[in-house]
Design an enzyme around this catalytic site. Structure first.
Site, PDB file in Angstrom:
ATOM      1  N   LYS A 193       0.869  -1.173   0.000  1.00  0.00           N
ATOM      2  CA  LYS A 193       0.000   0.000   0.000  1.00  0.00           C
ATOM      3  C   LYS A 193       0.909   1.228   0.000  1.00  0.00           C
ATOM      4  O   LYS A 193       1.444   1.623   1.030  1.00  0.00           O
ATOM      5  CB  LYS A 193      -0.876  -0.053   1.269  1.00  0.00           C
ATOM      6  CG  LYS A 193      -2.096   0.830   1.254  1.00  0.00           C
ATOM      7  CD  LYS A 193      -1.713   2.211   1.275  1.00  0.00           C
ATOM      8  CE  LYS A 193      -2.367   3.241   2.041  1.00  0.00           C
ATOM      9  NZ  LYS A 193      -2.054   4.539   1.411  1.00  0.00           N
ATOM     10  N   GLU A 268       8.404   1.504  11.574  1.00  0.00           N
ATOM     11  CA  GLU A 268       9.523   2.432  11.345  1.00  0.00           C
ATOM     12  C   GLU A 268       8.914   3.824  11.344  1.00  0.00           C
ATOM     13  O   GLU A 268       8.247   4.210  10.377  1.00  0.00           O
ATOM     14  CB  GLU A 268      10.181   2.151   9.986  1.00  0.00           C
ATOM     15  CG  GLU A 268      10.810   0.778   9.858  1.00  0.00           C
ATOM     16  CD  GLU A 268      12.100   0.649  10.662  1.00  0.00           C
ATOM     17  OE1 GLU A 268      12.622   1.668  11.145  1.00  0.00           O
ATOM     18  OE2 GLU A 268      12.567  -0.488  10.810  1.00  0.00           O
ATOM     19  N   CYS A 302      13.335  10.583   7.463  1.00  0.00           N
ATOM     20  CA  CYS A 302      13.058  10.243   8.870  1.00  0.00           C
ATOM     21  C   CYS A 302      14.289  10.424   9.741  1.00  0.00           C
ATOM     22  O   CYS A 302      14.178  10.745  10.922  1.00  0.00           O
ATOM     23  CB  CYS A 302      12.545   8.808   8.964  1.00  0.00           C
ATOM     24  SG  CYS A 302      13.634   7.641   8.126  1.00  0.00           S
ATOM     25  N   GLU A 399       9.052  16.607  15.086  1.00  0.00           N
ATOM     26  CA  GLU A 399       9.599  16.246  13.780  1.00  0.00           C
ATOM     27  C   GLU A 399       9.015  17.218  12.755  1.00  0.00           C
ATOM     28  O   GLU A 399       7.823  17.163  12.452  1.00  0.00           O
ATOM     29  CB  GLU A 399       9.188  14.809  13.427  1.00  0.00           C
ATOM     30  CG  GLU A 399       9.790  14.367  12.128  1.00  0.00           C
ATOM     31  CD  GLU A 399       9.338  12.971  11.697  1.00  0.00           C
ATOM     32  OE1 GLU A 399       8.124  12.698  11.746  1.00  0.00           O
ATOM     33  OE2 GLU A 399      10.199  12.175  11.293  1.00  0.00           O
TER      34      GLU A 399
END
Ligand code: NAD
Length: 497
Positions: A193, A268, A302, A399
């Site tokens: 996906k 993750e 990331c 973040e």
């Protein structure tokens, strides 16, 4: 009608222009709803394609196809060596199509095409090559039991089953390979996906998988929104494992959704990676390294080096150096081979990053350079450096996922104190240490709570190195031998002799 993208080669343009369906059980099919999702070029904001908006009923079909391929048929009967050969063929075909794939990734994700070819396609094919070798080497071991008696005991390492691989938009090919390569090596089957923002390269990947001969149902692709397709996969009783890369918020939703059949979950998630620059660092290498760590892919990485802790004796020199590097970046459309920095992925992402900058300003951070949007078309913004930040500020804690560096100085040489500040985060994905002092580097590497620690470099990825996060950066590890473990179940067999 899709927009013609100037600079796209004919193969890439014809792929993008084609009607895009779902890939289920070895066949291309429209989604049940018939709805589509616009795919935008983030450099212009123009609609370049439409993907199928899959839903729960499409997921049901994909899970059934993946289950059938896992339980019976040619894939289930293949030896590891045969699977490995197929994965090698796949990797080689990706290399042959590197230019086309890099263009698709450039126009869909806003990546400079030269980086997309080297990093996205190059690393992706390396990952498949690496796991092709693993396919013939997955095995259990004999075990000496402790209880009295005469026994023959051994373990078997078996594929976990049907895997839902859910990927984000920042590295579609690479982050799919992190999951797909090891799961294929051990004999699982997959429903991929991709992000609704960047589905194109994954659809092309499925075509290539079909062309090289993966049997029907081994690799399935269901495009669509996360709250529909992603949620349906995470909840589905026919899925044995979810391998997810994405945000912390979505990771939490997946954990909740997976409780129905207690499926295996690896996550993750995000990061807020610190970079520690000691006073003896080699600044000629360190400064460009730090700039690359934060500005590569517009900071939408990331592991981006978003928090800079630099010794006060070199603070100004380092910040001026990074600012100078940022001025050398060529910001533009990813298809221009001169471009070294593209746009952010979406208007939402641009607004989110600008919102963090406003918070940073209000909290007293000093804008060394950047801070503005560039132009009106597309979602470009200036590489930005904030100085005088503190550990409490929003820009140091959240973040941001944009080209924004939050820098601060330290005067203390005590490694425990430095590590404590680096560790003051809910995240623990990566960190880098910049110094000529080998002993300090390795002492700090032990003290920093992060899944990857780089010394005198940042953002180094290799399929042999396990990758994942401490704390809220995730569960489990991808890559290396660790991934083989997470896509297998261990069975203990013990015979009384
Ligand atoms: P996201 O969490 O919004 O989406 C990731 C994927 O999950 C997409 O395919 C999305 O459609 C799907 N999704 C959304 N809602 C869902 C739901 N309820 N159930 C199941 N799936 C759902 O993340 P994003 O914005 O695409 O990516 C950026 C995030 O990914 C950042 O936080 C970044 O740090 C993280 N990331 C982590 C790594 C890593 O390896 N640790 C790598 C790249 C990106």
């Amino acid at each position: 009608m899709n927009v013609h993208v100037p600079g796209l080669s004919t193969p890439a343009q014809s792929f993008i222009d084609a009607a895009h369906g779902l890939y289920i059980g070895g066949a291309w099919t429209p989604c049940d709803s018939g709805e589509t999702i616009d795919v935008l070029d983030p450099a212009t904001g123009a609609v370049i394609a439409r993907s199928a908006a899959g839903g729960a009923s499409d997921v049901d079909k994909a899970v059934a196809a993946a289950r059938q391929a896992f339980e019976s048929g040619p894939w289930a009967a293949m030896t590891g060596l045969q699977r490995g050969r197929l994965i090698t063929k796949f990797a080689e075909r990706l290399e042959e199509l590197a230019d086309e794939l890099a263009e698709i990734e450039a126009v869909d994700c806003g990546k400079p095409v030269t980086y997309a070819k080297y990093v996205d396609v190059g690393l992706t094919s390396t990952i498949y090559h690496y796991y092709s070798g693993w396919a013939s080497k997955v095995s259990g071991e004999t075990v000496g039991v402790s209880m009295p008696g005469d026994f023959h005991a051994y373990t078997l390492r078996e594929p976990v089953g049907v895997v839902a691989a859910i990927a984000p938009w920042n590295f579609p090919l690479v982050l799919t390979a992190y999951k797909l390569a090891p799961l294929l090596a051990v004999g699982c089957t997959a429903i991929i996906k991709p992000s609704e923002l960047t589905p194109l390269s994954t659809l092309r990947l499925a075509q290539i998988a079909e062309e090289v001969g993966f049997p029907p149902g081994v690799i399935n692709v269901v495009t669509g929104y996360g709250h529909e397709v992603g949620q349906a996969l995470a909840e589905h009783p026919g899925v044995d494992k979810v391998a997810f890369t994405g945000s912390l918020e979505t990771g939490r939703k997946i954990v909740h959704a997976a409780t129905g059949n207690l499926k295996r979950v690896t996550l993750e998630l995000g990061g807020k990676s610190p970079m520690i620059v000691m006073p003896d660092a080699d600044l000629e290498k360190t400064i460009p390294g730090l700039a690359q760590a934060i500005f590569f892919h517009q900071g939408q990485v990331c592991t981006a080096g978003t928090r800079l802790y630099v010794h006060k004796s070199i603070h100004d020199q380092v910040l001026e150096g990074i600012a100078e590097c940022s001025k050398g970046l060529k910001i533009g459309h990813g298809l221009d081979p001169e471009t070294t920095m593209g746009p952010l992925i979406s208007s939402n992402q641009l607004q989110k990053v600008m919102g963090y900058l406003d918070e940073g300003r209000a909290e007293g951070a000093e804008m060394v350079t950047g801070g503005g949007r560039i132009g009106e078309a597309g979602y470009f913004m200036e590489p930005t450096i904030l100085a005088g930040t503190t550990d409490e500020m929003s820009v140091s804690r959240n973040e941001i996922f944009g080209p924004v560096l939050a820098a601060q100085g330290f005067g203390d040489d005590d490694l425990d104190a430095i590590a404590a500040r680096a560790n003051d985060s809910v995240y623990g994905l990566a960190a880098s240490i910049w110094t000529r002092d080998i002993s300090a580097a390795h002492k700090l590497a032990k003290k920093v709570k992060a899944g990857s620690v780089w010394i005198n470099q940042h953002n180094f990825y290799d399929p042999a190195l396990p990758f994942g996060g401490y704390k809220q950066s995730g569960w489990g590890r991808e890559e290396g031998a660790e991934a083989i473990r997470t896509f297998t179940e261990v069975k203990a067999v013990c015979a009384a002799l």
